[in-house]
Design an enzyme around this catalytic site. Sequence first.
Site, PDB file in Angstrom:
ATOM      1  N   GLU A  99      43.941  68.303 101.471  1.00 29.31           N
ATOM      2  CA  GLU A  99      44.207  69.347 100.950  1.00 29.31           C
ATOM      3  C   GLU A  99      45.513  69.872 101.428  1.00 29.31           C
ATOM      4  O   GLU A  99      46.226  71.058 101.264  1.00 29.31           O
ATOM      5  CB  GLU A  99      42.961  70.318 101.421  1.00 29.31           C
ATOM      6  CG  GLU A  99      41.732  70.002 100.209  1.00 29.31           C
ATOM      7  CD  GLU A  99      40.577  70.930 100.608  1.00 29.31           C
ATOM      8  OE1 GLU A  99      40.455  71.659 101.697  1.00 29.31           O
ATOM      9  OE2 GLU A  99      39.947  71.207  99.846  1.00 29.31           O
ATOM     10  N   GLU A 130      29.688  51.813 110.003  1.00 28.07           N
ATOM     11  CA  GLU A 130      29.855  52.755 111.286  1.00 28.07           C
ATOM     12  C   GLU A 130      29.461  52.137 112.795  1.00 28.07           C
ATOM     13  O   GLU A 130      30.031  52.794 113.673  1.00 28.07           O
ATOM     14  CB  GLU A 130      29.154  54.055 111.009  1.00 28.07           C
ATOM     15  CG  GLU A 130      27.773  54.526 111.411  1.00 28.07           C
ATOM     16  CD  GLU A 130      27.182  55.449 110.945  1.00 28.07           C
ATOM     17  OE1 GLU A 130      26.454  55.741 112.265  1.00 28.07           O
ATOM     18  OE2 GLU A 130      27.246  55.929 110.113  1.00 28.07           O
TER      19      GLU A 130
END
Length: 316
Positions: A99, A130
């Site tokens: 963004e 992960e």
Amino acid sequence: MGSAQEERGGLAMAVEKGIEALATEGRNPETLHIDRMGTVEALETINRLDQEVAPAVARVIPSIAALVDAATDRMACGGRIIYMGAGTSGRLGVLDASECPPTYGVAPDLFVGLIAGGRDALVSAREGVEDSKEEGASDLKRLNLRPCDVVIGLAASGRTPYVIGGLEYAREVGALTGSVACVAPSRLSEVAELPIDCPIGPEPITGSTRMRSGTAQKLVLNMISTELMVKAGKVYENLMVDVQPSNEKLVDRAQRIIRAVSGVSEAESREVLERAGRNVKVAICMAVSGCEALEAQACLEAQGGNVAAAIRSLSE
């Protein structure tokens, strides 16, 4: 508050007992019977618990500020801001990074979001990835990590191996390291130079860290990226003067920004934005000073892109 020795003891106990000892994995007494609540009662309970998140973030503002100030110095030397995480934490980092270019007009590689498992993990859970510290280091190597860069590890549990591996490699390179966790103390705080440990307690639904932990991380990331952009001169007063007018909504916002700063009419804001090549900063300088685009552009470049300084210079 306990001593540092007590905190280390608490962390050691959590590590010894496993992930079930983490506060984010605890059962919240407020929601033990949420499955029997009516819709309104359940939603009110979740909302009431959410209201505890912002005060928790407020308590760690000094830690956030320390990371922002240090990261500002690295950015001034050409460094990038690199978020890395897994699952929800990784998605939030990618979101914040993605963004910044349309909001502040920065290069697309200034903010980078890394998620364990790559881009596919944004929409399809790949939780097992992960667990690899090596993957975290490898992802940073593929970015050609440099000493001027900033790596911010994100993990609600504060112990994700992917993130720890990335931070360890970043420290080897000499990059600045920070972290955001939702437990205290956290494993990340042992690795990162500038950790932010923001404990928010058990989730409404046990272990669902996309809820309060995710909200806390989003608030912290908003603060980090916003203040970095303010310090970089991407904001004039409280206006996004480097917004990229790439669609109808953003064109309208750009014109409103020009009017708010200069006081010109709607038609004039539209016309000056086009003459400025849709560069909002240039258009603001033109509207305020009455100069042409080339002069405004040159003045902005001389002032390092700082609109306030450019306006003062053009008005002299």
